[in-house]
Design a protein around this motif. Structure first.
Motif, PDB file in Angstrom:
ATOM      1  N   PHE A   1      -2.931  11.051  13.994  1.00 33.46           N
ATOM      2  CA  PHE A   1      -2.538  10.520  12.697  1.00 33.46           C
ATOM      3  C   PHE A   1      -3.371  11.191  11.615  1.00 33.46           C
ATOM      4  N   LEU A   2      -2.698  11.677  10.569  1.00 32.87           N
ATOM      5  CA  LEU A   2      -3.356  12.442   9.523  1.00 32.87           C
ATOM      6  C   LEU A   2      -3.072  11.819   8.164  1.00 32.87           C
ATOM      7  N   SER A   3      -4.105  11.661   7.367  1.00 30.18           N
ATOM      8  CA  SER A   3      -3.947  11.153   6.004  1.00 30.18           C
ATOM      9  C   SER A   3      -3.164  12.159   5.173  1.00 30.18           C
ATOM     10  N   ILE A   4      -2.492  11.644   4.147  1.00 29.38           N
ATOM     11  CA  ILE A   4      -1.692  12.477   3.258  1.00 29.38           C
ATOM     12  C   ILE A   4      -2.401  12.524   1.909  1.00 29.38           C
ATOM     13  N   ASP A   5      -2.723  13.720   1.450  1.00 32.06           N
ATOM     14  CA  ASP A   5      -3.481  13.879   0.214  1.00 32.06           C
ATOM     15  C   ASP A   5      -2.607  13.966  -1.030  1.00 32.06           C
ATOM     16  N   LYS A   6      -1.368  14.370  -0.870  1.00 32.40           N
ATOM     17  CA  LYS A   6      -0.487  14.570  -2.018  1.00 32.40           C
ATOM     18  C   LYS A   6       0.136  13.249  -2.448  1.00 32.40           C
ATOM     19  N   GLU A   7      -0.261  12.779  -3.641  1.00 33.96           N
ATOM     20  CA  GLU A   7       0.196  11.481  -4.119  1.00 33.96           C
ATOM     21  C   GLU A   7       1.718  11.439  -4.297  1.00 33.96           C
ATOM     22  N   ASP A   8       2.301  12.532  -4.794  1.00 35.30           N
ATOM     23  CA  ASP A   8       3.753  12.547  -4.983  1.00 35.30           C
ATOM     24  C   ASP A   8       4.489  12.434  -3.651  1.00 35.30           C
ATOM     25  N   LEU A   9       3.960  13.046  -2.601  1.00 36.87           N
ATOM     26  CA  LEU A   9       4.557  12.931  -1.274  1.00 36.87           C
ATOM     27  C   LEU A   9       4.451  11.500  -0.753  1.00 36.87           C
ATOM     28  N   LEU A  10       3.315  10.857  -0.990  1.00 40.32           N
ATOM     29  CA  LEU A  10       3.154   9.460  -0.579  1.00 40.32           C
ATOM     30  C   LEU A  10       4.224   8.580  -1.220  1.00 40.32           C
ATOM     31  N   TYR A  11       4.487   8.793  -2.517  1.00 39.47           N
ATOM     32  CA  TYR A  11       5.517   8.007  -3.196  1.00 39.47           C
ATOM     33  C   TYR A  11       6.905   8.295  -2.633  1.00 39.47           C
ATOM     34  N   GLU A  12       7.175   9.557  -2.309  1.00 37.78           N
ATOM     35  CA  GLU A  12       8.466   9.906  -1.710  1.00 37.78           C
ATOM     36  C   GLU A  12       8.653   9.201  -0.373  1.00 37.78           C
ATOM     37  N   ILE A  13       7.615   9.224   0.451  1.00 37.44           N
ATOM     38  CA  ILE A  13       7.692   8.594   1.772  1.00 37.44           C
ATOM     39  C   ILE A  13       7.832   7.083   1.622  1.00 37.44           C
ATOM     40  N   PHE A  14       7.095   6.501   0.682  1.00 37.80           N
ATOM     41  CA  PHE A  14       7.211   5.060   0.466  1.00 37.80           C
ATOM     42  C   PHE A  14       8.607   4.694  -0.034  1.00 37.80           C
ATOM     43  N   ASP A  15       9.183   5.520  -0.899  1.00 37.81           N
ATOM     44  CA  ASP A  15      10.556   5.276  -1.354  1.00 37.81           C
ATOM     45  C   ASP A  15      11.536   5.340  -0.181  1.00 37.81           C
ATOM     46  N   GLU A  16      11.334   6.286   0.716  1.00 37.20           N
ATOM     47  CA  GLU A  16      12.186   6.374   1.912  1.00 37.20           C
ATOM     48  C   GLU A  16      12.003   5.132   2.784  1.00 37.20           C
ATOM     49  N   PHE A  17      10.774   4.680   2.936  1.00 38.53           N
ATOM     50  CA  PHE A  17      10.499   3.455   3.686  1.00 38.53           C
ATOM     51  C   PHE A  17      11.233   2.266   3.070  1.00 38.53           C
ATOM     52  N   LYS A  18      11.177   2.148   1.734  1.00 36.68           N
ATOM     53  CA  LYS A  18      11.864   1.049   1.060  1.00 36.68           C
ATOM     54  C   LYS A  18      13.376   1.155   1.242  1.00 36.68           C
ATOM     55  N   ARG A  19      13.908   2.374   1.193  1.00 32.80           N
ATOM     56  CA  ARG A  19      15.343   2.572   1.400  1.00 32.80           C
ATOM     57  C   ARG A  19      15.751   2.141   2.810  1.00 32.80           C
ATOM     58  N   ARG A  20      14.931   2.521   3.792  1.00 34.72           N
ATOM     59  CA  ARG A  20      15.223   2.190   5.191  1.00 34.72           C
ATOM     60  C   ARG A  20      15.075   0.700   5.472  1.00 34.72           C
ATOM     61  N   ASN A  21      14.305   0.015   4.674  1.00 37.20           N
ATOM     62  CA  ASN A  21      14.012  -1.403   4.885  1.00 37.20           C
ATOM     63  C   ASN A  21      14.437  -2.224   3.671  1.00 37.20           C
ATOM     64  N   ALA A  22      15.624  -1.958   3.180  1.00 38.35           N
ATOM     65  CA  ALA A  22      16.131  -2.573   1.950  1.00 38.35           C
ATOM     66  C   ALA A  22      16.193  -4.104   2.035  1.00 38.35           C
ATOM     67  N   ASP A  23      16.281  -4.655   3.238  1.00 31.88           N
ATOM     68  CA  ASP A  23      16.360  -6.111   3.397  1.00 31.88           C
ATOM     69  C   ASP A  23      15.001  -6.795   3.249  1.00 31.88           C
ATOM     70  N   PHE A  24      13.919  -6.006   3.193  1.00 25.48           N
ATOM     71  CA  PHE A  24      12.581  -6.563   3.025  1.00 25.48           C
ATOM     72  C   PHE A  24      12.323  -6.845   1.549  1.00 25.48           C
ATOM     73  N   ASP A  25      11.597  -7.901   1.251  1.00 23.72           N
ATOM     74  CA  ASP A  25      11.303  -8.289  -0.130  1.00 23.72           C
ATOM     75  C   ASP A  25      10.026  -7.573  -0.587  1.00 23.72           C
ATOM     76  N   PHE A  26      10.201  -6.474  -1.320  1.00 20.89           N
ATOM     77  CA  PHE A  26       9.068  -5.686  -1.812  1.00 20.89           C
ATOM     78  C   PHE A  26       8.602  -6.232  -3.155  1.00 20.89           C
TER      79      PHE A  26
END
Length: 100
Positions: A73-98
């Motif tokens: 497991f490797l940390s991600i240093d690029k903040e913009d990439l972190l936001y992209e991945i989090f947006d994908e996570f939210k899209r995949r889990n749209a039924d979760f209350d964020f």
């Protein structure tokens, strides 16, 4: 957990509904996480984790490099990439209350 690889502890226990994984932090201390999701994004594998023993609702996003014997497991240093991945996570889990 910056710029270092982390490997799961050999004693990690996985439950069907709420899998938990143990990783080592920068100080070599064990930290337990609930695995919220794992998916491929732009050709790389990522996992979204929630610290298991903390009341904070912030997630940890790590790149996963699959090895023959164990994953790293490797940390991600690029903040913009972190936001992209989090947006994908939210899209995949749209039924979760964020929370915003």
């Amino acid at each position: 957990m910056n710029d270092e690889f982390y490997t799961p502890d050999a004693n990690d226990e996985y439950e069907e509904e709420n899998p938990v994984i143990t990783l080592l932090d920068d100080n070599g201390e064990e930290v337990h996480f609930e695995i919220l999701d794992a998916f491929e994004y732009k050709g790389k594998n990522y996992t979204v984790l929630l610290p298991y023993e903390e009341s904070d609702d912030e997630v940890v996003i790590l790149e996963v490099i699959h090895g023959e014997d164990e994953d790293e497991f490797l940390s991600i240093d690029k903040e913009d990439l972190l936001y992209e991945i989090f947006d994908e996570f939210k899209r995949r889990n749209a039924d979760f209350d964020f929370e915003d």
